[in-house]
Design an enzyme around this catalytic site. Sequence first.
Site, PDB file in Angstrom:
ATOM      1  N   LYS A 184       0.849  -1.200   0.000  1.00  0.00           N
ATOM      2  CA  LYS A 184       0.000   0.000   0.000  1.00  0.00           C
ATOM      3  C   LYS A 184       0.880   1.244   0.000  1.00  0.00           C
ATOM      4  O   LYS A 184       1.476   1.600   1.007  1.00  0.00           O
ATOM      5  CB  LYS A 184      -0.950   0.050   1.198  1.00  0.00           C
ATOM      6  CG  LYS A 184      -2.045   1.104   0.938  1.00  0.00           C
ATOM      7  CD  LYS A 184      -2.678   1.668   2.169  1.00  0.00           C
ATOM      8  CE  LYS A 184      -1.932   2.800   2.790  1.00  0.00           C
ATOM      9  NZ  LYS A 184      -1.810   4.032   1.970  1.00  0.00           N
ATOM     10  N   GLY A 236       6.517   4.897   8.392  1.00  0.00           N
ATOM     11  CA  GLY A 236       5.642   6.059   8.549  1.00  0.00           C
ATOM     12  C   GLY A 236       5.856   6.695   9.906  1.00  0.00           C
ATOM     13  O   GLY A 236       6.919   6.542  10.522  1.00  0.00           O
ATOM     14  N   SER A 237       4.831   7.382  10.372  1.00  0.00           N
ATOM     15  CA  SER A 237       4.983   8.146  11.606  1.00  0.00           C
ATOM     16  C   SER A 237       4.949   7.235  12.835  1.00  0.00           C
ATOM     17  O   SER A 237       4.385   6.130  12.787  1.00  0.00           O
ATOM     18  CB  SER A 237       3.853   9.170  11.703  1.00  0.00           C
ATOM     19  OG  SER A 237       2.615   8.495  11.709  1.00  0.00           O
ATOM     20  N   THR A 238       5.513   7.716  13.910  1.00  0.00           N
ATOM     21  CA  THR A 238       5.552   6.938  15.152  1.00  0.00           C
ATOM     22  C   THR A 238       4.138   6.698  15.677  1.00  0.00           C
ATOM     23  O   THR A 238       3.834   5.602  16.155  1.00  0.00           O
ATOM     24  CB  THR A 238       6.443   7.661  16.180  1.00  0.00           C
ATOM     25  OG1 THR A 238       7.787   7.608  15.678  1.00  0.00           O
ATOM     26  CG2 THR A 238       6.404   7.007  17.546  1.00  0.00           C
ATOM     27  N   GLY A 241       2.624   4.016  13.672  1.00  0.00           N
ATOM     28  CA  GLY A 241       3.368   2.783  14.002  1.00  0.00           C
ATOM     29  C   GLY A 241       2.823   2.119  15.259  1.00  0.00           C
ATOM     30  O   GLY A 241       2.678   0.895  15.329  1.00  0.00           O
ATOM     31  N   GLU A 258       9.586   1.235  10.736  1.00  0.00           N
ATOM     32  CA  GLU A 258      10.574   2.298  10.450  1.00  0.00           C
ATOM     33  C   GLU A 258       9.851   3.617  10.654  1.00  0.00           C
ATOM     34  O   GLU A 258       9.019   3.999   9.835  1.00  0.00           O
ATOM     35  CB  GLU A 258      11.055   2.203   8.994  1.00  0.00           C
ATOM     36  CG  GLU A 258      11.859   0.974   8.663  1.00  0.00           C
ATOM     37  CD  GLU A 258      13.246   1.000   9.242  1.00  0.00           C
ATOM     38  OE1 GLU A 258      13.634   2.019   9.845  1.00  0.00           O
ATOM     39  OE2 GLU A 258      13.935  -0.018   9.113  1.00  0.00           O
ATOM     40  N   CYS A 292      13.307  10.919   7.110  1.00  0.00           N
ATOM     41  CA  CYS A 292      13.203  10.400   8.485  1.00  0.00           C
ATOM     42  C   CYS A 292      14.511  10.597   9.243  1.00  0.00           C
ATOM     43  O   CYS A 292      14.510  10.843  10.431  1.00  0.00           O
ATOM     44  CB  CYS A 292      12.808   8.936   8.457  1.00  0.00           C
ATOM     45  SG  CYS A 292      13.831   7.972   7.344  1.00  0.00           S
ATOM     46  N   GLU A 392       9.446  16.024  15.583  1.00  0.00           N
ATOM     47  CA  GLU A 392       9.834  15.875  14.179  1.00  0.00           C
ATOM     48  C   GLU A 392       9.009  16.844  13.340  1.00  0.00           C
ATOM     49  O   GLU A 392       7.788  16.763  13.319  1.00  0.00           O
ATOM     50  CB  GLU A 392       9.566  14.439  13.719  1.00  0.00           C
ATOM     51  CG  GLU A 392      10.038  14.188  12.312  1.00  0.00           C
ATOM     52  CD  GLU A 392       9.686  12.787  11.813  1.00  0.00           C
ATOM     53  OE1 GLU A 392       8.545  12.349  12.015  1.00  0.00           O
ATOM     54  OE2 GLU A 392      10.565  12.156  11.210  1.00  0.00           O
TER      55      GLU A 392
END
Length: 488
Positions: A184, A236-238, A241, A258, A292, A392
């Site tokens: 995706k 993607g983002s934390t 995640g 990641e 990132c 971030e």
Amino acid sequence: MLAATKAKVAPGKLLINGQWLQGSGHGFDTINPATGEVLTHVSEASAQDVGQAVAAARKAFDDSAGPWRKMSASERGKVLWRIADLLEKNIDELAELETLDNGKPIFESRYVDMPMVADVFRYYAGWATKIHGETVNTFNNAFTYTLREPVGVVGAIVAWNFPLLLASWKLGPALACGNTVVLKPAEQTPLTALRFGELCLEAGLPPGVLNIVTGGPETGAALVKHPGVDKVAFTGSTSVGKEIMRASAETLKRVTLELGGKSPNIVFSDSNMDAAVKGAVNGIFYGKGEVCSAGSRLFVEKKVEDEFTSKLVEYTRKIKLGDPLDPKTRLGAIVSEKQMQTVLSYIESGKKEGATLLSGGKRASVNGDRGYFIEPTVFGDVKNEMTIAQEEIFGPVLATLSFDDLDQVVELANKNIYGLAAAIWTNDVKKAHQLSRRLKAGTVWINTYGLMDAALPFGGYKQSGFGRELGMHAIDHYTELKTVWMNL
Ligand code: NAD
């Protein structure tokens, strides 16, 4: 005038079992961030479409009938190699599509991203024939050995900042190990993944081995929830995640994450200052700071702070911001209007919390105000507690801090929830290696920034995620280890 394009931008469909199908969701537009114009309309996969894609991947994986498992490791390796050849043959078109969809300079997509995508497939093509178990000496009356088997169906979900490159980091090892995949891509940047799907079919990848479902968070969530998916590989983002980890717990899927970063870039007074200035600028403004591992926290030793900062600002002002399709451009368009607003609000927070704006700080205009451009921005006098030093930003904004000695900079650099990467600039070899050990980061660069290679593992400490992509260690995450014990 923004440069004319050669790439054909076709409406996007779903790739399921080797067929291009219309998704049953409403679909969505993908936008050129340099102009704000619609590039094309893309199909949206519903949970039902995702189910179909997972079923196709399962069938292709199946032990007895699945085409992928029936192929020898060597044949699988050859398919991956052919994919790399076709990527190179179509490299100009792919680079242009990536730039149109993401806004990154064509210089980056043509000479960095796409060559690395091809390299990743070649690297893992080589691995296909080198994945094996071991015979183990145990008892005299036993024959004991291990088998390294593919995990099964992999759900790969990626972010928009390096659309095809991030996908390749998952597809290369997953396919080399004999898994099948449902990919995706991010809803902001689906175009290169779709073109890549066509090239995979041309390369002889059997139907169902790679399926592509376009859509937003709901499509991703349907993939994570599906009981037929054995492993989720996510970039993607934390925050997402964490959601993915929670959702995967239901069926105990294997998960690699990641996630975000806020990487410290540390400059000592004994470094080569000109090289460190360039490294600091490239570390944050490469990829528009939508990287990132961007060096978004710059720590400069107090002794050289003034001299370093003035050179940094001078160099930053020379960066060529402009049309992403112009080969001379080095800072392109922010991926979306929403991301641009997020970055601008971080700039406001930096000013409000008392940091000094040294350069940039505003939306930039390239041929009118239609595109989403932001000036390369540098803040000085930043304190470690400020929002711009802790969160971030994912944009072209650098927070500059200072430090007195090594112990202090270790403490400041590690005081952050992320741990993806770090860099050190010094000519003192001992100091460089001592500090490398003390920094909580998955990658440490010394006297350089941001370099990567298909053979070197990449991944995070702390809330930057877990698992490693690239290199030989990625193989562990796409295989299960089975013990076989035979009584002799
Ligand atoms: P995001 O987490 O919002 O989205 C990433 C992907 O997840 C997209 O494809 C999205 O559609 C999908 N998604 C969103 N919600 C989901 C859900 N609930 N379930 C399943 N899928 C879902 O991230 P983003 O804003 O697109 O990307 C930027 C982030 O990615 C940054 O934090 C950046 O640091 C990180 N990133 C990390 C690496 C790395 O290697 N560590 C590399 C690139 C980007």
